[in-house]
Scaffold this motif. Structure first.
Motif, PDB file in Angstrom:
ATOM      1  N   HIS A  56      -2.496   2.280 -12.994  1.00 50.35           N
ATOM      2  CA  HIS A  56      -3.787   1.586 -12.963  1.00 50.35           C
ATOM      3  C   HIS A  56      -4.206   1.214 -11.531  1.00 50.35           C
ATOM      4  CE1 HIS A  56      -0.452  -1.217 -13.319  1.00 50.35           C
ATOM      5  NE2 HIS A  56      -1.185  -2.123 -12.709  1.00 50.35           N
ATOM      6  N   HIS A  57      -3.342   1.462 -10.542  1.00 46.32           N
ATOM      7  CA  HIS A  57      -3.679   1.058  -9.177  1.00 46.32           C
ATOM      8  C   HIS A  57      -4.646   2.032  -8.506  1.00 46.32           C
ATOM      9  CE1 HIS A  57      -1.106  -2.444  -8.553  1.00 46.32           C
ATOM     10  NE2 HIS A  57      -0.288  -1.871  -9.416  1.00 46.32           N
ATOM     11  N   GLU A  58      -5.505   1.467  -7.663  1.00 42.80           N
ATOM     12  CA  GLU A  58      -6.455   2.273  -6.890  1.00 42.80           C
ATOM     13  C   GLU A  58      -5.713   3.020  -5.779  1.00 42.80           C
ATOM     14  OE1 GLU A  58      -9.852   2.483  -7.340  1.00 42.80           O
ATOM     15  OE2 GLU A  58      -9.401   1.442  -9.209  1.00 42.80           O
ATOM     16  N   ILE A  59      -6.349   4.082  -5.282  1.00 43.24           N
ATOM     17  CA  ILE A  59      -5.781   4.815  -4.143  1.00 43.24           C
ATOM     18  C   ILE A  59      -6.199   4.094  -2.856  1.00 43.24           C
ATOM     19  CG2 ILE A  59      -5.745   7.028  -2.932  1.00 43.24           C
ATOM     20  CD1 ILE A  59      -4.571   7.116  -5.813  1.00 43.24           C
ATOM     21  N   SER A  60      -5.244   3.784  -2.009  1.00 48.44           N
ATOM     22  CA  SER A  60      -5.575   3.094  -0.754  1.00 48.44           C
ATOM     23  C   SER A  60      -5.707   4.115   0.378  1.00 48.44           C
ATOM     24  CB  SER A  60      -4.480   2.076  -0.401  1.00 48.44           C
ATOM     25  OG  SER A  60      -3.400   2.717   0.253  1.00 48.44           O
ATOM     26  N   GLY A  61      -6.388   3.698   1.438  1.00 48.29           N
ATOM     27  CA  GLY A  61      -6.618   4.584   2.575  1.00 48.29           C
ATOM     28  C   GLY A  61      -5.338   4.926   3.328  1.00 48.29           C
ATOM     29  N   ARG A  62      -4.249   4.234   3.032  1.00 45.47           N
ATOM     30  CA  ARG A  62      -3.017   4.487   3.781  1.00 45.47           C
ATOM     31  C   ARG A  62      -2.522   5.915   3.579  1.00 45.47           C
ATOM     32  NH1 ARG A  62      -1.613  -0.162   5.891  1.00 45.47           N
ATOM     33  NH2 ARG A  62       0.255   0.724   6.812  1.00 45.47           N
ATOM     34  N   GLU A 254       6.627   7.246   2.589  1.00 45.74           N
ATOM     35  CA  GLU A 254       7.962   6.953   3.134  1.00 45.74           C
ATOM     36  C   GLU A 254       7.978   6.904   4.652  1.00 45.74           C
ATOM     37  OE1 GLU A 254      11.275   8.473   0.236  1.00 45.74           O
ATOM     38  OE2 GLU A 254       9.617   9.872   0.332  1.00 45.74           O
ATOM     39  N   LEU A 255       6.928   7.454   5.271  1.00 47.31           N
ATOM     40  CA  LEU A 255       6.826   7.372   6.730  1.00 47.31           C
ATOM     41  C   LEU A 255       6.076   6.119   7.172  1.00 47.31           C
ATOM     42  CD1 LEU A 255       5.904  11.096   7.336  1.00 47.31           C
ATOM     43  CD2 LEU A 255       7.897   9.965   8.335  1.00 47.31           C
ATOM     44  N   ASP A 256       5.594   5.347   6.218  1.00 45.29           N
ATOM     45  CA  ASP A 256       4.705   4.208   6.498  1.00 45.29           C
ATOM     46  C   ASP A 256       5.546   2.939   6.677  1.00 45.29           C
ATOM     47  OD1 ASP A 256       2.599   2.493   6.706  1.00 45.29           O
ATOM     48  OD2 ASP A 256       1.697   2.993   4.767  1.00 45.29           O
ATOM     49  N   ILE A 257       5.994   2.737   7.900  1.00 51.25           N
ATOM     50  CA  ILE A 257       6.978   1.676   8.158  1.00 51.25           C
ATOM     51  C   ILE A 257       6.460   0.292   7.760  1.00 51.25           C
ATOM     52  CG2 ILE A 257       8.247   0.500  10.026  1.00 51.25           C
ATOM     53  CD1 ILE A 257       8.353   3.347  11.358  1.00 51.25           C
ATOM     54  N   ASP A 258       5.180  -0.001   8.057  1.00 48.45           N
ATOM     55  CA  ASP A 258       4.634  -1.319   7.728  1.00 48.45           C
ATOM     56  C   ASP A 258       3.926  -1.340   6.369  1.00 48.45           C
ATOM     57  OD1 ASP A 258       5.438  -2.177  10.269  1.00 48.45           O
ATOM     58  OD2 ASP A 258       3.614  -1.334  11.148  1.00 48.45           O
ATOM     59  N   GLY A 259       3.958  -0.226   5.665  1.00 52.89           N
ATOM     60  CA  GLY A 259       3.146  -0.082   4.457  1.00 52.89           C
ATOM     61  C   GLY A 259       3.376  -1.164   3.414  1.00 52.89           C
ATOM     62  N   ILE A 260       4.639  -1.440   3.114  1.00 49.91           N
ATOM     63  CA  ILE A 260       4.937  -2.398   2.046  1.00 49.91           C
ATOM     64  C   ILE A 260       4.339  -3.764   2.388  1.00 49.91           C
ATOM     65  CG2 ILE A 260       6.803  -3.607   0.841  1.00 49.91           C
ATOM     66  CD1 ILE A 260       7.036  -0.800   0.071  1.00 49.91           C
ATOM     67  N   GLN A 261       4.596  -4.192   3.621  1.00 47.42           N
ATOM     68  CA  GLN A 261       4.103  -5.499   4.057  1.00 47.42           C
ATOM     69  C   GLN A 261       2.572  -5.544   4.004  1.00 47.42           C
ATOM     70  OE1 GLN A 261       6.151  -8.083   4.592  1.00 47.42           O
ATOM     71  NE2 GLN A 261       4.228  -9.211   4.631  1.00 47.42           N
ATOM     72  N   GLU A 262       1.952  -4.471   4.439  1.00 48.78           N
ATOM     73  CA  GLU A 262       0.483  -4.477   4.486  1.00 48.78           C
ATOM     74  C   GLU A 262      -0.140  -4.420   3.078  1.00 48.78           C
ATOM     75  OE1 GLU A 262      -1.384  -2.334   7.562  1.00 48.78           O
ATOM     76  OE2 GLU A 262       0.135  -2.913   9.036  1.00 48.78           O
ATOM     77  N   TRP A 265      -0.115  -7.944   2.063  1.00 45.83           N
ATOM     78  CA  TRP A 265      -1.220  -8.693   2.685  1.00 45.83           C
ATOM     79  C   TRP A 265      -2.554  -8.361   2.022  1.00 45.83           C
ATOM     80  CZ3 TRP A 265       0.877  -7.365   8.220  1.00 45.83           C
ATOM     81  CH2 TRP A 265       1.856  -8.304   8.557  1.00 45.83           C
ATOM     82  N   ASP A 266      -2.666  -7.125   1.542  1.00 45.78           N
ATOM     83  CA  ASP A 266      -3.905  -6.718   0.864  1.00 45.78           C
ATOM     84  C   ASP A 266      -4.013  -7.306  -0.542  1.00 45.78           C
ATOM     85  OD1 ASP A 266      -4.715  -5.263   3.016  1.00 45.78           O
ATOM     86  OD2 ASP A 266      -4.082  -3.318   2.240  1.00 45.78           O
ATOM     87  N   GLY A 267      -2.988  -8.041  -0.964  1.00 48.74           N
ATOM     88  CA  GLY A 267      -3.072  -8.731  -2.246  1.00 48.74           C
ATOM     89  C   GLY A 267      -2.280  -8.108  -3.381  1.00 48.74           C
ATOM     90  N   LEU A 268      -1.564  -7.019  -3.104  1.00 49.95           N
ATOM     91  CA  LEU A 268      -0.745  -6.424  -4.171  1.00 49.95           C
ATOM     92  C   LEU A 268       0.437  -7.329  -4.473  1.00 49.95           C
ATOM     93  CD1 LEU A 268      -0.283  -2.579  -3.645  1.00 49.95           C
ATOM     94  CD2 LEU A 268      -1.564  -3.795  -5.396  1.00 49.95           C
ATOM     95  N   ARG A 269       0.758  -7.436  -5.758  1.00 49.86           N
ATOM     96  CA  ARG A 269       1.884  -8.279  -6.154  1.00 49.86           C
ATOM     97  C   ARG A 269       3.031  -7.414  -6.658  1.00 49.86           C
ATOM     98  NH1 ARG A 269       0.124 -13.627  -7.248  1.00 49.86           N
ATOM     99  NH2 ARG A 269       1.835 -13.891  -8.714  1.00 49.86           N
ATOM    100  N   PHE A 270       4.196  -7.622  -6.080  1.00 52.80           N
ATOM    101  CA  PHE A 270       5.407  -6.927  -6.547  1.00 52.80           C
ATOM    102  C   PHE A 270       6.600  -7.754  -6.094  1.00 52.80           C
ATOM    103  CE2 PHE A 270       3.628  -5.006  -2.716  1.00 52.80           C
ATOM    104  CZ  PHE A 270       4.669  -5.100  -1.810  1.00 52.80           C
ATOM    105  N   SER A 271       7.724  -7.521  -6.724  1.00 46.30           N
ATOM    106  CA  SER A 271       8.880  -8.384  -6.469  1.00 46.30           C
ATOM    107  C   SER A 271       9.464  -8.120  -5.076  1.00 46.30           C
ATOM    108  CB  SER A 271       9.959  -8.135  -7.520  1.00 46.30           C
ATOM    109  OG  SER A 271      10.574  -6.881  -7.276  1.00 46.30           O
TER     110      SER A 271
END
Ligand code: ZN
Length: 311
Positions: A56-62, A254-262, A265-271
């Motif tokens: 159900h998640h949108e595609i992000s520009g990342r 997997e190459l997106d080193i800051d991806g999870i953190q960002e 910050w964009d409001g995604l919720r995960f454990s």
């Protein structure tokens, strides 16, 4: 439509980053490489939230920058790969898919909405794959011949998928992980290219290695991040010694080193656990990729399948 993203010379210029200096060349004691066998590097072209957190998640520009980074690395090594494109990404970023095609890579299907086969009916699956084939054919002018299921979700209970893939005109599938795993795989399935029983459809399984009588995955994704690089290279060499290409895979994120953190910050919720395990060791992926791509010969999966058929 105007190209929204850079292609050609601009991209080539961006290639001149000091990649090879990042390559770890320790561990010299390795099996000699059999250059007569070509391996296959595949990319599941998708975005992290839809692939990992749910359809159900949108595609992000990342996904755009991450994919461009893979393209730069592949171009650096003159490696052509197979991209299994999730067509929700193609809908949002059609130029990105054309860019992959322009670099000479094979475009194959990863379906449209990334719903696991274990969660949907055969009819819904057929609609999803047909939709992705239509989108890719319209976008690239070429009908895809290969398919990979979301999260390798062709398992014992979803083997009905093979007939549907064949009916839709696909020549090969690369979704059956021949391992015992709680969420995917068919333990005991052949580790080599083979035809589905009674069908023309060819299965090109992701690479595994045999260790004390069990097949273990080495093919990519999380395994590629977590396992020692030398182990992965040795496993590929062992496959090649048996005359078998190793089918490897990775995801742009997997190459997106800051991806999870960002994403957080964009409001995604995960454990926190999920964030940690998914982000772990992303920093070392790029250097590992360089080492891998310079160590072996590669071709697209379509080429490998054709070679296997005419053996
Ligand atoms: Zn996926």
């Amino acid at each position: 439509m105007a190209r929204a993203i850079e292609t050609g010379p601009a991209l080539r210029q961006a290639t001149v980053v000091s990649e090879p200096t990042q390559v770890d060349r320790t561990n010299r004691h390795e099996l000699p490489v059999d250059t007569s066998v070509r391996n296959v590097f595949t990319v599941d072209l998708e975005d992290w939230p839809i692939a990992v957190l749910g359809p159900h998640h949108e595609i992000s520009g990342r996904v755009v920058d991450n994919t461009k980074q893979i393209l730069r690395i592949l171009r650096w090594h003159s490696v052509r790969a197979t991209f299994f494109v999730l067509t929700k990404v193609a809908d949002r970023y059609p130029d990105l898919i054309r860019m992959v095609q322009d670099d000479g890579h094979e475009i194959a299907s990863h379906g449209h909405g990334h719903e696991l086969l274990t969660n949907i009916t055969p009819d819904r699956f057929e609609d999803d794959v047909q939709r992705s084939i239509d989108i890719l054919t319209m976008l690239t002018g070429t009908r895809p011949i290969g398919y990979r299921a979301p999260a390798f979700s062709i398992v014992k209970e979803t083997r009905w998928a093979g007939e549907i893939l064949q009916r839709l005109g696909l020549r090969y599938d690369s979704s059956v992980f021949p391992i015992r795993h709680p969420r995917y795989g068919i333990a005991g399935a052949p580790r080599e290219f083979h035809r589905w029983a009674g069908m023309q459809l060819i299965e090109a399984p992701p690479a595994t290695v045999r260790v004390v009588g069990r097949s273990l995955p080495i093919a990519g994704g999380g395994y590629f991040r977590l396992l020692p690089g030398q182990l992965v290279r040795t496993a590929i060499s062992l496959s090649n010694r048996r005359g078998q290409p190793a089918v490897l895979y990775m995801h742009p994120y997997e190459l997106d080193i800051d991806g999870i953190q960002e994403h957080r910050w964009d409001g995604l919720r995960f454990s926190p656990w999920r964030g940690m395990t998914q982000g772990m060791f992303r920093k070392r992926i790029e250097a590992r990729l360089h080492r891998l791509l310079e160590s072996f010969q590669f071709e697209t999966l379509a080429e490998a399948v054709t070679r296997w058929e005419s053996r």
